[in-house]
Enzyme design. Structure first.
Site, mmCIF file in Angstrom:
data_model
loop_
_atom_site.group_PDB
_atom_site.id
_atom_site.type_symbol
_atom_site.label_atom_id
_atom_site.label_comp_id
_atom_site.label_asym_id
_atom_site.label_seq_id
_atom_site.Cartn_x
_atom_site.Cartn_y
_atom_site.Cartn_z
ATOM 1 N NE ARG A 1 -10.418 0.214 -12.339
ATOM 2 C CZ ARG A 1 -11.307 1.154 -11.992
ATOM 3 N NH1 ARG A 1 -12.424 1.253 -12.664
ATOM 4 N NH2 ARG A 1 -11.066 1.974 -10.994
ATOM 5 C CD GLU B 1 -3.702 -5.852 -1.912
ATOM 6 O OE1 GLU B 1 -3.937 -6.539 -0.909
ATOM 7 O OE2 GLU B 1 -3.429 -4.638 -1.875
ATOM 8 C CB CYS B 2 -6.464 -7.999 -9.243
ATOM 9 S SG CYS B 2 -4.731 -8.096 -9.697
ATOM 10 C CE1 TYR C 1 -12.678 -0.195 -6.570
ATOM 11 C CE2 TYR C 1 -11.936 -0.996 -8.706
ATOM 12 C CZ TYR C 1 -11.777 -0.896 -7.338
ATOM 13 O OH TYR C 1 -10.697 -1.501 -6.738
ATOM 14 C CB CYS D 1 -32.327 17.974 -11.721
ATOM 15 S SG CYS D 1 -32.373 17.538 -9.991
HETATM 16 C C1 LIG Z 1 -4.462 -1.327 -1.299
HETATM 17 C C2 LIG Z 1 -5.244 -1.670 -2.513
HETATM 18 N N1 LIG Z 1 -5.132 -2.909 -3.021
HETATM 19 C C3 LIG Z 1 -5.832 -3.286 -4.106
HETATM 20 C C4 LIG Z 1 -6.683 -2.408 -4.751
HETATM 21 C C5 LIG Z 1 -7.441 -2.876 -5.946
HETATM 22 O O1 LIG Z 1 -7.033 -2.151 -7.053
HETATM 23 P P1 LIG Z 1 -7.595 -2.469 -8.493
HETATM 24 O O2 LIG Z 1 -9.053 -2.523 -8.409
HETATM 25 O O3 LIG Z 1 -7.085 -1.340 -9.320
HETATM 26 O O4 LIG Z 1 -7.000 -3.800 -8.911
HETATM 27 C C6 LIG Z 1 -6.824 -1.106 -4.263
HETATM 28 C C7 LIG Z 1 -7.708 -0.144 -4.917
HETATM 29 O O5 LIG Z 1 -7.841 0.983 -4.580
HETATM 30 C C8 LIG Z 1 -6.076 -0.730 -3.106
HETATM 31 O O6 LIG Z 1 -6.183 0.500 -2.600
#
Ligand SMILES: Cc1ncc(COP(=O)(O)O)c(C=O)c1O
Length: 402
Positions: free
Chosen positions: A274, A271-272, A381, A352
């Site tokens: 970033r 579950e990626c 993000y 500022c």
């Molecule tokens: C439970 C969980 N899964 C997946 C992610 C996604 O992580 P990333 O964006 O580092 O792939 C996060 C990010 O905080 C998370 O908390």
């Protein structure tokens, strides 16, 4: 790629009102699709890729990813509702600490693929919801295990005391609670111990730890569960953006690891966030002013960290390039607009606060008022984590290249 961005900048500038310097997010959707397809294609056969929508939930981003990924991960009721409204056919999973009862109800009613359970209280609440609705709920148990000496990253959520997941010492009690329930179906285990992983070997070692633990629990507790969620966490090296985490090589090694652990029959879910969307986004600020202060140059752009909090949040100098703009002409012959030639300059926004810095003391060949500062790797993000209302500046233009 930069050509597409430069073309988009000039088109946006052409469409903008006179005397309104550009401030925009540009998302390159074809690049996003190509990258995500490459990720999915490289995965071993028994693996799935879900997109962690918290990285960037723009509707167009979701629409681009929907036909490519296996599903979306939501971390709040708001995200669940939004993802379901935007892409109703895409499978959802629901995780995160501190879920409201109403959010759990929402997830059960939506029939999500799985709820990632974070505590015994939460498990009890789901059981109550199912009891009163007569619905069955599939759950994954989020575990916070020891890293056993593996290296951590700058954003580590597990292997130490954190609010995330279960302590292993609770596992027997947990499994018993699920077993006693008529409504809860255990689908497997969930791990997300760290984000910002830049080291391929270290991430593979983390996968090996997950696999070993999963196999051990399945044997010890005589479990026959179909799924192991290995989280997200693949990072972006903002200091060396051209050094992309080698996902293809990682997947080739992962394939071998899966065979070594005899896990080819288990579904392994990523579950990626970033790593999926970071590279498709660009934040553009047109330079409003240039000044020298206590011996250092500053370029003030139209925008700032209230739109693009990533560098401040991660405490880094964000990668950027300069795109030539239209030089402002002075009405007076005795006034020349300041310019920077082969010097270091700090790139700041309009807020500022001295914290409104996007990159500090960066060398530029030349920079003039009216030029565009284009911050790359701004697709994850970024806009959605920014304190947009601070000072009530106008929002950026949001543009999608498709
Ligand atoms: C439970 C969980 N899964 C997946 C992610 C996604 O992580 P990333 O964006 O580092 O792939 C996060 C990010 O905080 C998370 O908390």
């Amino acid at each position: 790629m930069n050509f597409r961005i430069k073309t988009a900048i000039h088109a946006l500038k052409g469409a903008a009102q006179k005397n309104t310097p550009l401030c925009a997010y540009i998302y390159d959707l074809p690049a996003l699709a190509e990258h995500a397809k490459g990720m999915v294609e490289a995965l071993p056969k028994n693996c799935e890729l879900y997109y962690a929508a918290k990285a960037n939930p723009e509707a167009q981003v979701l629409a681009t990813l929907a036909p490519i990924v296996d599903g979306f991960e939501a971390a709040s009721g708001g995200e669940l509702a939004w993802l379901n409204a935007c892409e109703p056919d895409v499978p959802l999973i629901f995780g995160g600490p501190g879920k409201l009862v109403t959010e759990l109800e929402q997830a059960v009613n939506l029939g999500v693929q799985a709820i990632h359970v974070e505590s015994l209280t939460e498990l009890h609440r789901i059981e109550q919801i199912c009891l009163s609705s007569g619905k069955i709920c599939t759950v994954m148990l989020r575990m916070n295990i020891s890293l056993q000496g593996l290296p951590s990253t700058k954003l580590t959520m597990g292997g130490k005391p954190t609010p995330f997941g279960f302590d292993e010492s609770e596992l027997t009690q947990l499994l018993e609670a699920v077993k006693q329930s008529k409504y809860l179906v255990l689908q497997g285990f969930h791990f997300h111990l760290m984000s910002h992983q830049l080291d391929r070997a270290a991430h593979l070692a983390l996968m090996a730890l997950y696999f070993k633990t999963f196999k051990h629990w399945c044997e010890l507790y005589q479990l026959d569960v179909p799924l192991l969620n290995v989280g997200g966490g693949i990072g972006i090296d903002y200091a060396r953006p051209e050094q992309l985490f080698d996902w293809q090589a990682f997947c080739a090694d992962l394939n071998e690891l899966i065979k070594d652990f005899k896990l080819t029959e288990t579904t392994i879910r990523f579950e990626c966030g970033r790593y999926v969307s970071a590279n498709c986004g660009y934040y553009v600020m047109q330079v409003l002013d240039i000044k020298k202060n206590h011996g250092q140059y500053f370029a003030i752009g139209h925008g700032g960290t209230h739109h693009f909090r990533t560098p401040a949040a991660q405490n880094h100098d964000h990668p950027f390039f300069v795109c030539a703009g239209e030089a402002e002409q002075s009405q007076y012959s005795d006034f020349a607009y300041p310019e920077i030639i082969r010097q270091a300059v700090t790139l700041v926004g309009q807020l500022c606060t001295p914290k409104d810095v996007l990159a500090s003391q960066q060398y530029v060949e030349s920079l003039a008022i009216g030029d565009y500062l284009v911050f790359s790797q701004a697709g994850a993000y970024a806009w959605n984590i920014s304190h947009q209302n601070f000072l009530m500046h106008a929002p950026p233009v949001i543009h999608f290249i498709d």
